[in-house]
Write a protein that holds these residues in place. Structure first.
Motif, PDB file in Angstrom:
ATOM      1  N   ARG A   1     -56.032 -42.141  -4.082  1.00 45.79           N
ATOM      2  CA  ARG A   1     -54.705 -41.853  -4.629  1.00 45.79           C
ATOM      3  C   ARG A   1     -54.650 -40.433  -5.173  1.00 45.79           C
ATOM      4  N   ARG A   2     -53.460 -39.842  -5.080  1.00 47.97           N
ATOM      5  CA  ARG A   2     -53.180 -38.468  -5.532  1.00 47.97           C
ATOM      6  C   ARG A   2     -53.925 -37.411  -4.707  1.00 47.97           C
ATOM      7  N   SER A   3     -54.380 -37.778  -3.511  1.00 48.36           N
ATOM      8  CA  SER A   3     -55.068 -36.779  -2.679  1.00 48.36           C
ATOM      9  C   SER A   3     -54.090 -35.934  -1.881  1.00 48.36           C
TER      10      SER A   3
ATOM     11  N   GLN B   1     -60.037 -30.132  -4.824  1.00 44.47           N
ATOM     12  CA  GLN B   1     -60.085 -29.651  -6.209  1.00 44.47           C
ATOM     13  C   GLN B   1     -60.586 -30.727  -7.172  1.00 44.47           C
ATOM     14  N   ASP B   2     -60.939 -31.890  -6.623  1.00 41.33           N
ATOM     15  CA  ASP B   2     -61.409 -33.002  -7.452  1.00 41.33           C
ATOM     16  C   ASP B   2     -62.855 -33.330  -7.072  1.00 41.33           C
TER      17      ASP B   2
ATOM     18  N   ASP C   1     -55.535 -24.386  -1.380  1.00 44.26           N
ATOM     19  CA  ASP C   1     -54.817 -23.199  -1.857  1.00 44.26           C
ATOM     20  C   ASP C   1     -55.301 -22.767  -3.233  1.00 44.26           C
ATOM     21  N   GLY C   2     -55.907 -23.693  -3.981  1.00 42.40           N
ATOM     22  CA  GLY C   2     -56.401 -23.357  -5.318  1.00 42.40           C
ATOM     23  C   GLY C   2     -57.842 -22.876  -5.333  1.00 42.40           C
ATOM     24  N   LEU C   3     -58.455 -22.704  -4.162  1.00 43.38           N
ATOM     25  CA  LEU C   3     -59.854 -22.289  -4.083  1.00 43.38           C
ATOM     26  C   LEU C   3     -59.976 -20.878  -3.520  1.00 43.38           C
TER      27      LEU C   3
ATOM     28  N   LYS D   1     -63.900 -22.255  -0.538  1.00 42.74           N
ATOM     29  CA  LYS D   1     -63.403 -23.063   0.591  1.00 42.74           C
ATOM     30  C   LYS D   1     -64.524 -23.328   1.591  1.00 42.74           C
ATOM     31  N   ILE D   2     -65.227 -22.257   1.956  1.00 35.54           N
ATOM     32  CA  ILE D   2     -66.300 -22.377   2.950  1.00 35.54           C
ATOM     33  C   ILE D   2     -67.417 -23.272   2.430  1.00 35.54           C
TER      34      ILE D   2
END
Length: 373
Positions: A44-46, A121-122, A155-157, A162-163
């Protein structure tokens, strides 16, 4: 832009599922005879519902912040064109779809692709555990499913983060499969965000795998660009901005973004100036064409192929001087595309007739039906 031609339905979770199944024909082995299923799963919330709203309902990414958490399994029929034609099933993250009240074999049977969304981000350890459980269960039922992993909200990384996140998730997910002796299961990974075009590109690649005519389309595009002096060409579904085929040259993200922006400009301007005084007509039809000259000696050229498909090309200015040749080759290309459509529609009609006859006889297909897109 006009909304996607779609219809929605929802299914109550858990114990309420069983009595609803016959109504939606979910247990009917013929219900996906021409519409493969794409399952959206994840914690959830993904961001599963946000992805669906942005890609297929043109919702602004900022508006998705106000979406309520999904508490039902939602079904949507996507019928933008003869090639983009499938069902999307959005599963709420908190639901235990392996609960005894669910027949998960029925869920995975007839599924073309399973998209598992992971929030980058989690903490994704729990998500990886659920991914492994989902994939192994689904593979036992249907070995033909394409397993797609969206590493979402990137987008927040930073670029380096990211890589590293993609490498870590890729390594852990494949190690879990290897430990279970399931190395033959292939997972595809995509870095996605609803705040840029990465989610559209990822969905494009997912949908392309469900199009049996893809090699034919790619071959037609290769012939077209090689004989027309064109740098790059995309065959786009105008409504969703999913590209269903491109030529064999590599896809550059910036190029794809320019194509998406061009489609938006063409549709927006057509909605203002392309309709009759009484508002009749459609903003996109067989007369739709557009030329945009960039400041780097490149020309963007858009032409209508079918009611829902557009060809977007990148051409050098010196090559575009032979526009007559390009238009003639496009006419041949467009004719070939329509022939592919006609063959496909005949096959679909034949398959439907066969399925109706099997239904009347009470026959049940053994395993997953080989659906035609």
């Amino acid at each position: 832009m006009p909304p996607a031609n779609s219809s929605q339905g929802s299914i109550p979770a858990r114990a309420d599922l069983a009595p609803i199944l016959p109504v939606l024909d979910f247990s009917d082995p013929f219900s996906t005879e021409v519409k493969p299923r794409i399952l959206l799963m994840g914690l959830r919330r993904s961001g599963k519902s946000s992805i669906q709203k942005v890609v297929f309902h043109k919702m602004s990414p900022n508006e998705t912040l106000f979406l309520e958490s999904t508490n039902k399994i939602c079904r949507e029929d996507v019928s933008n064109s003869s090639f983009v034609n499938f069902q999307i099933w959005d599963f709420p993250g908190q639901i235990d779809f392996f609960d005894p009240t669910f027949d998960y074999e029925m869920i995975f049977r007839g599924t073309g692709a399973l998209i598992f969304v992971i929030d980058s981000q989690d903490d994704y350890m729990e998500a990886l555990a659920r991914l492994h459980l989902t994939v192994t269960r689904a593979y036992k039922v249907n070995t033909d499913i394409n397993f797609e992993v969206f590493i979402h909200k990137v987008d927040g990384l930073s670029d380096d983060h990211k890589i590293e996140t993609q490498r870590d998730i890729h390594q852990r997910a494949n190690d879990d499969l290897a430990d279970a002796g399931l190395e033959k299961i292939h997972l595809s990974f995509y870095l996605t965000s609803i705040y840029d075009h990465s989610i559209f590109e990822a969905f494009s690649k997912v949908v392309q795998k469900l199009i049996p005519q893809l090699p034919t389309l790619e071959n037609l595009l290769n012939i077209f660009i090689s004989n027309s002096g064109i740098e790059k060409a995309f065959l786009f579904d105008v409504v969703s901005k999913i590209y269903i085929a491109t030529d064999s040259t590599p896809v550059d993200m910036q190029t794809y973004e320019l194509c998406c922006d061009m489609i938006d400009v063409v549709i927006d301007i057509s909605c203002i100036y392309g309709l009759k005084e009484d508002g009749a007509g459609t903003p996109y039809d067989k007369e739709s064409t557009a030329i945009i000259k960039l400041n780097n000696t490149t020309v963007l050229y858009l032409k209508e192929v079918t009611k829902f498909l557009a060809l977007v090309c990148f051409v050098r200015e010196e090559s575009f001087e032979r526009k007559g040749l390009i238009d003639y080759n496009f006419h041949c290309f467009r004719k070939a595309i329509h022939e592919v459509f006609e063959v496909r529609m005949k096959m679909v009609k034949s398959r439907k007739v066969q399925n109706r006859l099997q239904k009347k006889k009470g026959a049940t297909p053994n395993g997953t039906p080989n659906v035609l897109l």
